[in-house]
Design a protein around this motif. Structure first.
Motif, PDB file in Angstrom:
ATOM      1  N   LYS A   1     122.690  11.546  62.558  1.00 37.65           N
ATOM      2  CA  LYS A   1     123.535  12.735  62.398  1.00 37.65           C
ATOM      3  C   LYS A   1     123.283  13.713  63.545  1.00 37.65           C
TER       4      LYS A   1
ATOM      5  N   CYS B   1     116.541   7.522  55.266  1.00 39.18           N
ATOM      6  CA  CYS B   1     116.886   8.952  55.330  1.00 39.18           C
ATOM      7  C   CYS B   1     116.518   9.527  56.697  1.00 39.18           C
TER       8      CYS B   1
ATOM      9  N   GLU C   1     129.141   4.850  54.856  1.00 33.96           N
ATOM     10  CA  GLU C   1     128.544   4.181  53.713  1.00 33.96           C
ATOM     11  C   GLU C   1     129.202   2.818  53.574  1.00 33.96           C
TER      12      GLU C   1
ATOM     13  N   LEU D   1     125.294   2.797  56.315  1.00 37.68           N
ATOM     14  CA  LEU D   1     124.293   3.080  55.292  1.00 37.68           C
ATOM     15  C   LEU D   1     124.479   2.134  54.109  1.00 37.68           C
TER      16      LEU D   1
ATOM     17  N   VAL E   1     129.957   9.670  54.011  1.00 37.83           N
ATOM     18  CA  VAL E   1     128.632   9.876  53.459  1.00 37.83           C
ATOM     19  C   VAL E   1     128.749  10.883  52.333  1.00 37.83           C
ATOM     20  N   ASP E   2     128.115  10.581  51.220  1.00 39.63           N
ATOM     21  CA  ASP E   2     128.112  11.481  50.058  1.00 39.63           C
ATOM     22  C   ASP E   2     129.509  11.854  49.610  1.00 39.63           C
TER      23      ASP E   2
ATOM     24  N   TRP F   1     119.194   8.344  59.001  1.00 40.45           N
ATOM     25  CA  TRP F   1     120.419   9.121  58.762  1.00 40.45           C
ATOM     26  C   TRP F   1     120.338  10.470  59.485  1.00 40.45           C
TER      27      TRP F   1
ATOM     28  N   TRP G   1     120.239   3.649  50.324  1.00 44.26           N
ATOM     29  CA  TRP G   1     119.663   4.270  51.524  1.00 44.26           C
ATOM     30  C   TRP G   1     119.049   5.631  51.231  1.00 44.26           C
ATOM     31  N   GLU G   2     119.664   6.371  50.299  1.00 47.91           N
ATOM     32  CA  GLU G   2     119.201   7.729  50.034  1.00 47.91           C
ATOM     33  C   GLU G   2     117.843   7.760  49.333  1.00 47.91           C
ATOM     34  N   ASP G   3     117.393   6.619  48.811  1.00 50.25           N
ATOM     35  CA  ASP G   3     116.083   6.533  48.164  1.00 50.25           C
ATOM     36  C   ASP G   3     115.012   5.981  49.100  1.00 50.25           C
ATOM     37  N   SER G   4     115.362   5.751  50.343  1.00 56.13           N
ATOM     38  CA  SER G   4     114.447   5.177  51.317  1.00 56.13           C
ATOM     39  C   SER G   4     114.025   6.228  52.337  1.00 56.13           C
ATOM     40  N   ARG G   5     112.731   6.445  52.452  1.00 60.21           N
ATOM     41  CA  ARG G   5     112.233   7.425  53.421  1.00 60.21           C
ATOM     42  C   ARG G   5     112.689   7.074  54.837  1.00 60.21           C
TER      43      ARG G   5
END
Length: 131
Positions: free
Chosen positions: A83, A76, A91, A65, A128-129, A79, A69-73
């Motif tokens: 998962k 996400c 990340e 990632l 991740v996160d 991801w 990445w978390e701001d991309s439709r």
């Protein structure tokens, strides 16, 4: 190990440079990289690209990632798909920072970030996160 790159593309100027840097870094570590930024522009909307990208994730061992990445439709969606498929999620920033903190060269018998040893090198963790 086969790694798929997931990150923001739509509406991001210079996205190819970010993907190219990650591709070169991971290739330098001995991985095979599946890079969606190499797909041609103009194939349609995000859903059209997903028809190509999701099978690439199926072929991968891990999804890396990239920043933002978390701001991309699309990223996400990748991801969530990865998962659900049980793929290793990493990340990129965490991987690079962890690699820089590793003593070099690795002591004999130590896990390596190359090839099949990556899961051991990550200690089975999903980066991740912050987890």
């Amino acid at each position: 190990m086969i790694m798929y790159l997931a990150g923001p593309i739509t509406g991001v100027k210079g996205y190819r440079a970010m993907f190219f840097e990650a591709d070169a870094y991971l290739t330098g570590l001995g991985h095979t990289v599946l890079d969606p930024a190499l797909l041609p522009e103009g194939l349609g909307d995000c859903n059209q690209y997903m028809k190509l990208c999701l099978p690439m994730i199926d072929m991968s061992d891990a999804v890396v990632l990239l920043p933002g990445w978390e701001d991309s439709r699309g990223a996400c969606r990748e991801w969530g798909y990865a998962k659900a498929k049980g793929k290793i999620l990493i990340e990129y920033d965490v991987m690079v920072r962890t690699e820089k903190e590793r003593p070099h060269p690795s002591p004999a018998g130590a896990p390596s970030p190359r090839g099949e040893g990556l899961e051991d090198w990550l200690g089975g963790r999903v980066y991740v996160d912050g987890t």
